[in-house]
Design a protein around this motif. Sequence first.
Motif, PDB file in Angstrom:
ATOM      1  N   THR A 234       0.983  -1.169   0.039  1.00 19.30           N
ATOM      2  CA  THR A 234       0.124   0.048   0.002  1.00 19.30           C
ATOM      3  C   THR A 234       0.953   1.271   0.074  1.00 19.30           C
ATOM      4  O   THR A 234       1.933   1.077   0.404  1.00 19.30           O
ATOM      5  N   ARG A 534       2.715 -13.431   3.407  1.00 21.20           N
ATOM      6  CA  ARG A 534       1.802 -12.044   3.637  1.00 21.20           C
ATOM      7  C   ARG A 534       2.969 -11.242   4.673  1.00 21.20           C
ATOM      8  O   ARG A 534       3.989 -12.113   5.311  1.00 21.20           O
ATOM      9  N   ASP A 539      -3.150  -5.910   7.582  1.00 22.03           N
ATOM     10  CA  ASP A 539      -3.665  -6.131   6.191  1.00 22.03           C
ATOM     11  C   ASP A 539      -2.691  -7.141   5.425  1.00 22.03           C
ATOM     12  O   ASP A 539      -3.210  -7.572   4.155  1.00 22.03           O
TER      13      ASP A 539
END
Lengths: 673, 464
Positions: A234, A534, A539
């Motif tokens: 992000t 991840r 998130d």
Amino acid sequence: MGEPVKTHCPYCALQCGMEIGPELAVRPRTDIPANASGALCQKGWTAGELLTSGERLTTPLLHGEPVEWDVALDHVAGRLAVIRAEHGPDAVAVFGGGGLTNEKAYMLGKFARVALGTSQIDYNGRFCMSSAAAASIRAFGMDRGMPFPVTDLAAADVVLLAGGNVAETMPPLVRHLEGPRLIVVDPRRSPTARLAWLHLQPAPGTDLALALGLLHLVVAENLVDEQYVAARTTGFADVRTSLAEWWPERVERITGVPVHRMRQAVRALAAAANAYVLTGRGVEQQAKGTDTVTAFVNLALALGLPGRAGSGYGCVTGQGNGQGGREHGQKADQLPGYRRIDDPAARAHVAGVWGVPPESLPGAGRSAYELLDALGGPGGPRALLVFGSNPLVSAPAAEHVAARIAALDLLVACDFVLSETAARADVVFPVTQWAEESGTMTNLEGRVLLRNRAVAPPDGVRSDLEVIAGLAARLGHRFATEPAEVFDELRRAGRGGPADYSGITYERIAEEKGVFWPCPEPGHPGTPRPFLDRFAHPDGLAMFVPVRHRPPAEEPDEDYPVHLTTGRVLAHYQSGAQTRRIAPLVQAAPEPFVELHPDLAERLEIAAGDVVRLTSRRGEARAVARISDTIRRDTVFMPFHWEGANRLTNPALDPTSRMPEFKVCAVRVERDS
Amino acid sequence: MRLVVVGNGMAGSRLVSEVRARDPRIRITVFGAETCRPYNRVLLSDVLAGGSRPDQVRLLDASWYAAHDVEAVFGDAVAHLDRETRHVVTASGRREPYDLLVLATGSDAVVPPIPGVERAVPFRTLDDCARILAAAEHAGRAVVVGGGLLGVEAARGLAGRGLPVTLLHLAGHLMERQLDVEAGEVLGETLAGLGVRTRTGVSAEAVLEDGVRLAGGELVEAGLVVLACGVRPVTGLAAEAGLEVRRGVVVDDELRTDDPSIFAIGECAEHDGTVYGLVAPAWEQAAVAADVITGGKALYRGSRLVTRLKARSVELAAMGETHLTEEHAEVVRFSHRARGTYRKLVIRDGRLVGAILLGESDAVGTLTQLFDRGGPVPGDRAGLLFPGLSAAPVADSPTLMPDAARVCQCNNVTKGQIRACWEAGARDLAGVAAATRATTGCGTCRDAVEGIVGWLCEQEGIAV
């Protein structure tokens, strides 16, 4: 002595496997991946010599006089109680070290928070990896310096190493870099830079601009891994916009690195099927170190490297237990398991393990330099206990630090030799060293390793754990002293935290040659590459953070016209307290020196071998001149293993990591008449 | 306090962010004539060349203004300055009061008054860039009028898109303000190799449907004509308001005009007789003005100019007083035209006052910083022009290496020690390693140690 005992080197974060004995002979192990080829550097080969050194401390010292253990412990405990009663618990401070075992680091944190009730604990790791740690947590949600096995590097096509000199600091690591094309960022053409395919030589304190320029080129040449950026990160849009002002020609003017070299670096990185971006102290030990590392992490993210098998970003941690030392609670803002001390859940969990009410745990204390700076001053600590550290040599603005230490009511040092700091202590406790005790170390890869006791300690010395427990007992607390027992407690205290060791045991480490954290359950295999699926943010995504370059806190001017940068030499480790007592290492690097470019030397009329006086706004130092064109004309270099270099350095702090600006300040250089 | 900024280009937008970084409270309104967010004009050449995309040259995100409490007005130029009541009036009629005003109106492209010039596209704004790119698609051939920095970049960019380009220049050589004659010629030769044909000493007389007619009547064919004939400071607003204007709006060391409540920065400002046309001085001025506006004491003393061409495969840096000759300065020069290389240092009183570097060179960073900092020039001039030249050759041949030479750094082993252990019976790498620990660290000395052992064996006639 019978069978050789398996252990690890006492020095850097590579933690090469070695075995000791018979006759204290050191031999490399071939079952530990870090040095499986049987490599050791000179520090490693000669590590055994300190075990029989005549300079070993074997009796406690009280005001310089040998005393019985009980006398020394009673004295310290009594003084601590009085100081605490008069000035409150924060009047007692603890300073730890990144060379301490996990067990000691853990126990030191518990000792401070439970037995002393003080918030004033920090450690010399603040001077080492704190910027990289802060940047990694910001970007990935977790800081495991190298989130991949070090052996992965060998198969990469390209490795960019920013601000690291591994050929001197951890030579066996170079064997993992023989395959890749190596790009080195360093103001000096260091021994590592000389091995590089491409060397970028920025002015000291401009690495952040360089990283922004490289990333600008990645964007401008359409080399961004858009698919990866979309799927796994992000924040890129803001970073992309922030790059518009860092076009390469502007960056060239700031850094001195030619545009075509930046282009070459970026193209090689982008063309690589597998690549790594690594950072070291050179870019981290700056008053903007966190942002500099962030800029290199952004570069790695834009190229789609982190969290991909065979590629990634990593910090080349320096101190022996630099990784583990930052996980278990000897840091001002932290509880075991790499938890934050201001996190109510973490406080409740750890307080439960310690059998105390959560509200009894102090909050965050001062960072290392701020702590040293406050000693003996208004509202500052009146007593300091130092474990595994030598801040008189290793802290910035060392003369100021010496004055602060002199203002203390009580200085206590635990060491196995009379370091510069121990020499000034009211009380010195002689402690065991490396091969005389067991304990775990977590190396630069996040692999938890076991050091086994190989020899009996000399009569009269005790382990740091025993010193801590001895003091705690006199303050009304019962602490464990057996490393294995402490490790079990550490596992419970850290359970559920980011650095979860719950499933790791001494037996497993011995059997598996180390276990990677996190390892939350006994049956868990450990986690060599934690970010493959991840990242550790809620998130699961990695976060781009826009950063801006700014100049170093102190730039050369008419009075102090030259940059000083500091660093290491191969033969010595940290403040040199150990290695300066080993004859072959002293022979290899006997004295402090200052490295100057021939053009600068000519202008200052300094010849090789001359004694040079260096002056900064904070102090002066003398060193022997070495003339070398491996350094920039506007910069001199001094190693910091001796008293001197850090009298000059600038304690300007990074706003996030509180890292001092060791790597750049302004000095005047003169021949000493 | 109310701060109004007229102009939201490189200088104006920089000023706004510099002020905001220093003072979170000051009320800021910025007016821009262009309808888009501020962008980096320096990167337009890169957009033209097909590197950056137009959306990659924005300097601020749309969300920045709200997040930083700055009012930005786009597409409404300030038309009038009312110093009496301290107001600006925009084209749409909006009146905005100010306590302090900053003029950052920049400059306009010079459009030569020749017939048909409306058929040509100036190269100045992001919109211009879009028009040029659209036209380039079907142009067949292009002409760029003006061989200054921007013209050269535009020509190179268009040629890089596969368009044959002719670069027309009035002066006798390219970039005559920054380059001496020879450098200008070498640059022309480099450009020729990249598809740009240069015509110097020519004057465009008219822009026609199918090209440019030169004085003398010759037609240079082109479907696209780009103008890069320099810029002119935009000073109308200031002049009309009665501020002192020469070439630019005259400012002092605080970047104030003769009205103490009005500042001017960037390409519209004239400081100490100089109007700067590059971004670095504009940003230096923005930092000083922001400091003064927020109560600081900074002063602007002029900028050192470094011109760095942004054109793929053409490495060119020029700085300072490149035209000085041996009469007035020490000049160090190297020219190798066949390789497109030209390097020149101009040194006065032991300081670097000018330099030209044409062709790829690692010297560029060092020289730029030496010029910027005004430091003393080292005695070894050649070493400056050719980095690495002065580096002592490493004696890696075992024969030449002195006994004291350290072969294995990691374990501090000299050639002498290797020889001694060979003499004591070690005849191969393993033997030497066991005795001295050479090669057991980083391992990079393996070849050197093998070489020494082999050489010793050879000396003694022992088969290896």
